[in-house]
Write a protein that holds these residues in place. Structure first.
Motif, short mmCIF file in Angstrom:
data_model
loop_
_atom_site.label_atom_id
_atom_site.label_comp_id
_atom_site.label_asym_id
_atom_site.label_seq_id
_atom_site.Cartn_x
_atom_site.Cartn_y
_atom_site.Cartn_z
N MET A 1 0.86 -1.18 0.00
CA MET A 1 0.00 0.00 0.00
C MET A 1 0.89 1.23 0.00
O MET A 1 2.06 1.17 0.39
CB MET A 1 -0.99 0.01 1.17
N ALA A 2 0.35 2.33 -0.46
CA ALA A 2 1.06 3.61 -0.48
C ALA A 2 0.39 4.54 0.52
O ALA A 2 -0.81 4.44 0.77
CB ALA A 2 1.02 4.21 -1.88
N THR A 3 1.18 5.44 1.09
CA THR A 3 0.61 6.39 2.06
C THR A 3 1.25 7.76 1.90
O THR A 3 2.38 7.89 1.42
CB THR A 3 0.80 5.88 3.51
N ASP A 4 0.51 8.76 2.29
CA ASP A 4 0.99 10.13 2.32
C ASP A 4 0.12 10.87 3.33
O ASP A 4 -0.95 10.40 3.68
CB ASP A 4 0.90 10.78 0.94
N ALA A 5 0.60 11.99 3.78
CA ALA A 5 -0.18 12.79 4.74
C ALA A 5 -0.03 14.26 4.39
O ALA A 5 0.96 14.67 3.79
CB ALA A 5 0.30 12.53 6.17
N THR A 6 -1.01 15.03 4.74
CA THR A 6 -0.97 16.46 4.51
C THR A 6 -1.49 17.17 5.75
O THR A 6 -2.33 16.64 6.47
CB THR A 6 -1.79 16.85 3.26
N GLY A 7 -0.97 18.35 5.99
CA GLY A 7 -1.41 19.14 7.13
C GLY A 7 -2.86 19.55 6.99
O GLY A 7 -3.36 19.74 5.88
N LEU A 8 -3.54 19.67 8.12
CA LEU A 8 -4.95 20.02 8.13
C LEU A 8 -5.22 20.90 9.34
O LEU A 8 -4.98 20.49 10.47
CB LEU A 8 -5.80 18.74 8.19
N LYS A 9 -5.67 22.12 9.11
CA LYS A 9 -6.01 23.02 10.21
C LYS A 9 -7.34 22.57 10.81
O LYS A 9 -8.32 22.37 10.10
CB LYS A 9 -6.14 24.46 9.72
N VAL A 10 -7.38 22.43 12.14
CA VAL A 10 -8.56 21.96 12.83
C VAL A 10 -8.92 22.96 13.92
O VAL A 10 -8.05 23.38 14.68
CB VAL A 10 -8.30 20.57 13.46
N LEU A 11 -10.19 23.34 13.98
CA LEU A 11 -10.65 24.22 15.04
C LEU A 11 -11.06 23.39 16.24
O LEU A 11 -11.92 22.52 16.14
CB LEU A 11 -11.83 25.07 14.55
N VAL A 12 -10.40 23.64 17.36
CA VAL A 12 -10.67 22.90 18.60
C VAL A 12 -11.23 23.87 19.62
O VAL A 12 -10.60 24.89 19.91
CB VAL A 12 -9.38 22.23 19.13
N PRO A 13 -12.42 23.58 20.16
CA PRO A 13 -12.99 24.48 21.17
C PRO A 13 -12.01 24.67 22.34
O PRO A 13 -11.41 23.72 22.82
CB PRO A 13 -14.25 23.74 21.64
N GLY A 14 -11.84 25.92 22.73
CA GLY A 14 -10.94 26.23 23.84
C GLY A 14 -9.56 26.68 23.40
O GLY A 14 -8.84 27.29 24.18
N LEU A 15 -9.16 26.38 22.17
CA LEU A 15 -7.86 26.84 21.67
C LEU A 15 -8.05 28.17 20.96
O LEU A 15 -9.03 28.38 20.26
CB LEU A 15 -7.24 25.83 20.71
N SER A 16 -7.07 29.06 21.12
CA SER A 16 -7.19 30.39 20.53
C SER A 16 -6.92 30.40 19.03
O SER A 16 -7.31 31.32 18.33
CB SER A 16 -6.24 31.36 21.23
N SER A 17 -6.22 29.38 18.52
CA SER A 17 -5.94 29.33 17.08
C SER A 17 -6.17 27.91 16.57
O SER A 17 -6.39 26.98 17.34
CB SER A 17 -4.50 29.76 16.81
N ALA A 18 -6.10 27.75 15.26
CA ALA A 18 -6.32 26.44 14.65
C ALA A 18 -5.20 25.48 15.03
O ALA A 18 -4.03 25.86 15.13
CB ALA A 18 -6.42 26.58 13.13
N PHE A 19 -5.56 24.24 15.24
CA PHE A 19 -4.62 23.18 15.60
C PHE A 19 -4.11 22.54 14.31
O PHE A 19 -4.85 22.37 13.36
CB PHE A 19 -5.35 22.14 16.46
N ASN A 20 -2.83 22.18 14.26
CA ASN A 20 -2.25 21.56 13.08
C ASN A 20 -2.36 20.05 13.15
O ASN A 20 -1.51 19.38 13.73
CB ASN A 20 -0.78 21.96 12.91
N GLY A 21 -3.42 19.48 12.59
CA GLY A 21 -3.59 18.03 12.52
C GLY A 21 -3.06 17.52 11.19
O GLY A 21 -2.45 18.28 10.42
N HIS A 22 -3.29 16.25 10.91
CA HIS A 22 -2.82 15.65 9.66
C HIS A 22 -3.88 14.72 9.10
O HIS A 22 -4.53 13.98 9.85
CB HIS A 22 -1.53 14.87 9.89
N LEU A 23 -4.06 14.75 7.79
CA LEU A 23 -4.95 13.84 7.11
C LEU A 23 -4.07 12.83 6.39
O LEU A 23 -3.30 13.18 5.50
CB LEU A 23 -5.84 14.59 6.11
N GLU A 24 -4.15 11.57 6.81
CA GLU A 24 -3.37 10.51 6.20
C GLU A 24 -4.20 9.81 5.14
O GLU A 24 -5.39 9.59 5.32
CB GLU A 24 -2.95 9.48 7.25
N VAL A 25 -3.55 9.46 4.03
CA VAL A 25 -4.21 8.75 2.95
C VAL A 25 -3.46 7.44 2.73
O VAL A 25 -2.24 7.44 2.60
CB VAL A 25 -4.20 9.56 1.64
#
Length: 181
Positions: free
Chosen positions: A95-119
């Protein structure tokens, strides 16, 4: 939607026409409508505000939160299919995989959280998974049952045509961390 009631010609009881099949209990939309919503957003990339405007021109007033919640419902409905695809990927020889950054809004945090979307993919199978970080432990735990070849994209924002030397994380001897490994 308004459904008319009438009296049955056979027994004289009051009756109502059958509703269209619903994708989940107490659904206000059909499976076909949910499919349209997914295509508009994820295939045609139509922004949410334009979808709302288009619906309003047809007399359908819907809150943004409802449109977002419907996508969450779709994700829940597709969960078993996604799980089956993941089992098929794990059972394969590669299998092949890659990931890309994904900004996520988390209640209580003042800015977007840097999550990742893996494929993860092989041939026609594709599975996407969200991770809060790119830590190896989360990837290893997912792939513990995989017994094949994993092709992983490993470029970074700092990649260039010329490779950079790898520095040793520990000091050992007089040439500690001074040369390429």
């Amino acid at each position: 939607m308004r459904r008319e009631t009438c009296r049955s010609q056979e027994c004289g009881e009051r009756t109502i026409a059958m509703s269209l099949p619903a994708p989940y209990a107490r659904s206000k939309v059909t499976s076909a409508w949910l499919a349209w919503r997914v295509v508009m957003k994820f295939v045609l990339f139509v922004p949410l505000d334009r979808i709302r405007r288009e619906l309003a021109t047809r007399g359908i007033v819907m809150a943004t939160s409802t449109l977002v919640t419907l996508i969450a419902r779709v994700a829940d409905l597709l969960g078993p299919i996604d799980g089956h695809h993941w089992k098929q990927l794990l059972a394969g020889t590669w299998m092949a995989t890659d990931a890309t950054g994904l900004k996520v809004l988390v209640p209580g945090l003042s800015s977007a959280f840097n999550g990742h979307l893996e494929v993860y993919r092989r041939d026609h199978l594709v599975v996407m998974q969200y991770e809060a970080s790119k830590e190896a432990e989360s990837i290893v735990s997912k792939l513990v049952l995989f017994n094949g070849t994993l092709l992983a994209a490993a470029s970074t924002a700092r990649s260039s045509a010329r490779p950079r030397p790898c520095r040793s994380p520990r000091r050992s001897g007089s040439a500690a961390g001074a040369g390429a490994r």
